[in-house]
Design an enzyme around this catalytic site. Structure first.
Site, PDB file in Angstrom:
ATOM      1  N   SER A  39      -1.630 -14.090  22.621  1.00  9.20           N
ATOM      2  CA  SER A  39      -1.027 -12.785  22.407  1.00  9.20           C
ATOM      3  C   SER A  39      -0.062 -12.800  21.220  1.00  9.20           C
ATOM      4  O   SER A  39       0.539 -13.834  20.918  1.00  9.20           O
ATOM      5  CB  SER A  39      -0.262 -12.373  23.671  1.00  9.20           C
ATOM      6  OG  SER A  39      -0.013 -10.992  23.701  1.00  9.20           O
ATOM      7  N   PRO A  40       0.101 -11.667  20.515  1.00  6.94           N
ATOM      8  CA  PRO A  40       1.080 -11.623  19.428  1.00  6.94           C
ATOM      9  C   PRO A  40       2.484 -11.947  19.935  1.00  6.94           C
ATOM     10  O   PRO A  40       2.914 -11.405  20.958  1.00  6.94           O
ATOM     11  CB  PRO A  40       0.997 -10.170  18.936  1.00  6.94           C
ATOM     12  CG  PRO A  40      -0.346  -9.686  19.372  1.00  6.94           C
ATOM     13  CD  PRO A  40      -0.625 -10.392  20.665  1.00  6.94           C
TER      14      PRO A  40
ATOM     15  N   TYR B  11       7.788   0.904  18.815  1.00  9.73           N
ATOM     16  CA  TYR B  11       7.823   0.848  17.356  1.00  9.73           C
ATOM     17  C   TYR B  11       7.297   2.179  16.798  1.00  9.73           C
ATOM     18  O   TYR B  11       7.017   3.115  17.552  1.00  9.73           O
ATOM     19  CB  TYR B  11       7.051  -0.366  16.862  1.00  9.73           C
ATOM     20  CG  TYR B  11       7.678  -1.668  17.342  1.00  9.73           C
ATOM     21  CD1 TYR B  11       9.007  -1.964  17.031  1.00  9.73           C
ATOM     22  CD2 TYR B  11       6.976  -2.575  18.138  1.00  9.73           C
ATOM     23  CE1 TYR B  11       9.601  -3.140  17.496  1.00  9.73           C
ATOM     24  CE2 TYR B  11       7.560  -3.736  18.597  1.00  9.73           C
ATOM     25  CZ  TYR B  11       8.874  -4.013  18.280  1.00  9.73           C
ATOM     26  OH  TYR B  11       9.472  -5.157  18.742  1.00  9.73           O
TER      27      TYR B  11
ATOM     28  N   ARG C 207      -3.072  -1.718  20.230  1.00 13.13           N
ATOM     29  CA  ARG C 207      -2.186  -2.023  21.368  1.00 13.13           C
ATOM     30  C   ARG C 207      -1.382  -0.777  21.704  1.00 13.13           C
ATOM     31  O   ARG C 207      -0.774  -0.157  20.829  1.00 13.13           O
ATOM     32  CB  ARG C 207      -1.252  -3.188  21.059  1.00 13.13           C
ATOM     33  CG  ARG C 207      -0.222  -3.419  22.173  1.00 13.13           C
ATOM     34  CD  ARG C 207       0.543  -4.729  22.052  1.00 13.13           C
ATOM     35  NE  ARG C 207      -0.252  -5.830  22.605  1.00 13.13           N
ATOM     36  CZ  ARG C 207       0.286  -6.977  23.055  1.00 13.13           C
ATOM     37  NH1 ARG C 207       1.590  -7.178  22.988  1.00 13.13           N
ATOM     38  NH2 ARG C 207      -0.487  -7.924  23.537  1.00 13.13           N
TER      39      ARG C 207
END
Length: 793
Positions: free
Chosen positions: A434-435, A594, A642
């Site tokens: 995963s990031p 974000y 995502r």
């Protein structure tokens, strides 16, 4: 309530039934509560009375029960081995009486669309609820407990003044809990299904789940034997199905007959009978505190867990064991009540998480009806996450093997090591790194740290390794240490890393996640203070609306239409550099608050123009960015998105909206949706737990019809196998496990005895493909055991 060897409907559930005391013959102690009132004559209250009286025979114990001795709801009770072990240790008399009345069986039958699949090895033990109460009545009377049936208890405040201890075991509708609502602070959550407890005068030969697809909707039967000639039958369905079928207009007799007709095949045409049976909506009870002064909650008064994992009586009996033990072990009543809650709360919370997953599965049962029959059965059995692929394989290898073959697993291949295709990219297994933000770049340029970090994980066997969020502009960074793709130098640095992955870890794909920090930017490095503003050198922030992430934080500028165009072009340029850098997959970061996520959530997007308001308008800019990136991203390479499927905050993105968001991105060409949750607003209240975000991925996969990546506290290869084989996700992304062990995937293969194309060890590492020995294992084995003293001749 319904119980099992871990649970009737959930055979993998496990409790912790401790003995009531290490000294069951302990003497009376003046520091222990002497005069005890117990409200409620169910199993929990009665067993508490018997334990406390046995431990201190001179105690004055009174049980108040408003019903008659033989009044009881429901029919059968199933207790786990752990609970029975605690009963046997604490009171062998009760244990022996129970043991003689148990009905035992091993199998679970799942009947769906005329096909029955049987899974064995589950080992259930049940008896009639009325017989259980009779055994406890007899034990209490033998010990000298004052049992007062058909008696309304005095108000709890009066009992608290006249007794040393008041045990409120008065059920889900506890009047004691309501009397002290401000102290206990209960939360009661209603759910979406109606159910009714009935019985049949024959014994099922297995625990039986039967699905009925009617003109009004889906209904399900849960049935199990509790005597040689009797079974409990629970019929359950969604509220809207219940009303559409007319059950809201039927009395008890009519409802019972109607249920028997609907499930005539399961019952062999035999009738059902009721016992003051009524259609009920299950409510989950949680209390912030379990005791107040000398009043303590026990059993359903303190907590409930859905009957589909069978935990009501089990939890109540285990509460009684723990409360009695703590009263013996602790020097004061207050210390004992605190220790009781401290011991039981985590066990109950774990059970309630499993129960919530199970009840939600049944609420959403219609979602899974079109799964292949064996996969449907496997999905049902593993719905609470307590029963897993490995657990089920050990119980019934033939059944699990058949599910794997139907899924397409080659012989000897665990589900996690089957390939998966996204556009022109074939992933060799189902594991994704995963990031994870590393905050270790200089001027946005990834360096040696990133090469080693990502290179090590690429060598570790995962099919896809994702970068951290790579920022599309200097102003779009989260911190000064965030990596970027807004200069040619950054692109060259990333090319060095992708070349290493492709050359040294053949078969491993590397993906880039592109994003913009929005209002969450210009903060310190994580280890210097997550989300804290920089002490100096801050840069201005932009967002959909001028709302700071945290109170007192920097207020972002609301993006103008011209600035929106600039940001969109920054994403496009970064995508061009990403393609040139050699990435195999691109993910657009529209989660975690974000910039693009800020447009999607109604909590962070207060715009009144074409980019705010309705869900469709809030989607407009993220979709414009997606289209711009997809236009320049090579056609054979996949793109994922995502999203945060819930904001974990009132008024935020709903699960229904998340499905529509996923549909919209899929319609624009997204190859998969990476389903995360939260981190959108600072005041979120997430419901943490093992695999806690997976239900959102599951829903999107089935309702939006798009491949998904599940994330969130997936920590074991057994979890990955279970989720993949049940059809709840297509890929599993793991973050922290890969920080702990860069070779997590290869070690998962070694631990499962798998050595195939889904997990190839790099040639230099093959010598380490077996776990190293940790000590001598070649000592001579004993050949002879001597009994009694040795006789030397």
């Amino acid at each position: 309530m319904l119980q099992s060897r871990g649970s009737a409907a959930d055979p993998g559930a496990r409790g912790t039934a401790r003995p009531a005391t290490t000294n069951p013959q302990s003497r009376d102690n003046p520091d222990r509560p002497h005069r005890v009132a117990i409200l409620g004559g169910g199993p929990g209250g009665l067993y508490t009375a018997a334990l406390l009286k046995r431990l201190a025979p001179t105690r004055d114990i009174t049980v108040y029960e408003r019903a008659a001795p033989d009044d009881t709801f429901g029919f059968g009770v199933v207790l786990s081995d752990e609970t029975l072990g605690g009963i046997e240790h604490a009171d062998p008399v009760v244990y022996e009486a129970l043991k003689t009345h148990f009905v035992r069986w091993d199998d679970i039958d799942i009947v769906h669309r005329g096909t029955r699949h049987t899974s064995g090895g589950h080992r259930f033990a049940a008896l009639g609820r009325r017989r259980l109460l009779e055994i406890l009545h007899e034990r209490c009377r033998d010990l000298g407990v004052d049992l007062r049936f058909r008696t309304e208890a005095p108000p709890p405040d009066r009992l608290a003044r006249t007794h040393d201890l008041v045990v409120a075991a008065d059920g889900v509708h506890s009047t004691t809990r309501e009397a002290y609502r401000d102290a206990f602070r209960p939360r009661l959550t209603p759910h979406r299904c109606r159910y009714i407890w009935l019985a049949a005068d024959f014994a099922f030969d297995a625990f039986r789940f039967e699905i009925a697809e009617t003109e009004h909707g889906v209904m399900q039967l849960h049935g199990y034997p509790y005597a040689p000639d009797a079974s409990t039958v629970i019929v359950e369905m969604r509220e809207e199905v219940w009303r559409a079928a007319g059950f809201d207009e039927l009395d008890e007799t009519e409802s019972t007959a109607r249920c028997a007709k609907i499930f005539a095949d399961a019952l062999g045409g035999r009738p059902l009978r009721s016992n003051k049976s009524a259609w009920t909506t299950f409510r989950t009870v949680v209390n912030e505190h379990w005791s107040h002064g000398n009043v303590v909650l026990l059993g359903d008064a303190a907590h409930t867990a859905h009957f589909s994992i069978g935990s009501g009586t089990k939890l109540a009996v285990e509460d009684a064991l723990a409360l009695a033990a703590c009263l013996e072990e602790q020097p004061t009543l207050q210390a004992a009540l605190a220790a009781y809650e401290e011991e039981r709360r985590p066990v109950v919370a774990s059970t309630q998480r499993a129960a919530r997953a199970s009840l939600q599965w049944f609420e959403d049962l219609a979602r899974y009806l079109d799964q292949p029959p064996r996969q449907f059965a496997f999905n049902l059995l593993t719905r609470s996450r307590r029963v897993t692929h490995e657990n089920l394989r050990l119980r019934d290898g033939d059944f699990t093997g058949a599910v794997e073959r139907e899924f397409g697993c080659p012989p000897g291949t665990p589900p996690m090591f089957t390939p998966f295709r996204l556009r022109g990219l074939t992933l060799r297994n189902r594991v994704v790194v995963s990031p994870m933000d590393m905050y270790s770049a200089t001027d946005g340029v990834p360096g040696d740290f990133h090469l080693v970090h990502l290179g090590a994980r690429a060598l570790g066997g995962a099919a896809l390794v994702m970068t951290e969020m790579v920022c599309v502009s200097a102003e779009g960074r989260i911190t000064p240490g965030c990596a970027g793709l807004y200069t040619g130098r950054q692109g060259e640095a990333w090319r060095r890393i992708t070349d290493f992955v492709h050359d040294s870890a053949p078969g491993t794909a590397i993906g880039v996640q592109l994003g913009h920090s929005g209002r969450k930017g210009s903060t310190r490095l994580m280890w210097e203070g997550m989300d804290e503003p920089l002490p100096d050198g801050n840069w201005p922030l932009v967002a959909p609306s001028p709302l700071p992430y945290r109170p007192g934080g920097q207020v972002p500028r609301e993006l103008s239409r011209a600035q929106l165009t600039d940001v969109r072009e920054q994403f496009r340029s970064a995508a061009v550099r990403a393609a040139g850098a050699g990435f195999d997959l691109l993910e657009l970061h529209c989660a975690h608050g974000y910039l693009l996520s800020g447009f999607l959530s109604p909590l962070t997007n207060r715009r009144t123009d074409a980019y705010g308001g309705s869900p469709e308008r809030r989607l407009r800019f993220p979709l414009e960015v997606f289209d711009a990136v997809r236009e320049v991203w090579p056609g054979e390479r996949p793109m994922t998105v995502r999203i945060s499927a819930t904001d974990w905050a009132e008024g935020g993105t709903s699960a229904e909206e998340a499905v529509e968001i996923a549909r919209a991105f899929a319609a624009h060409g997204a190859d998969a949706i990476d389903v995360s949750t939260g981190q959108v607003v600072a005041g979120e209240r997430p419901e943490f737990g093992r695999s806690y975000q997976t239900p959102y991925a599951d829903r999107i996969r089935h309702e939006a019809g798009v491949p998904v990546i599940a994330v969130g506290a997936i920590s074991s290869w057994d979890d990955v196998n279970s989720l993949i084989l049940a059809g709840r996700t297509d890929l599993c992304a793991l973050a922290r496990p890969h920080l702990y062990d860069p070779h997590w995937t290869l070690h998962a293969a070694a631990e499962q005895g798998y050595d195939g194309p889904g997990a190839r060890w790099p040639a230099p590492y093959r010598a380490g493909s077996r776990p190293p020995r940790t000590g001598r294992t070649d000592a001579p084995k004993p050949r002879l055991t001597l009994h009694g003293p040795r006789q030397d001749v």
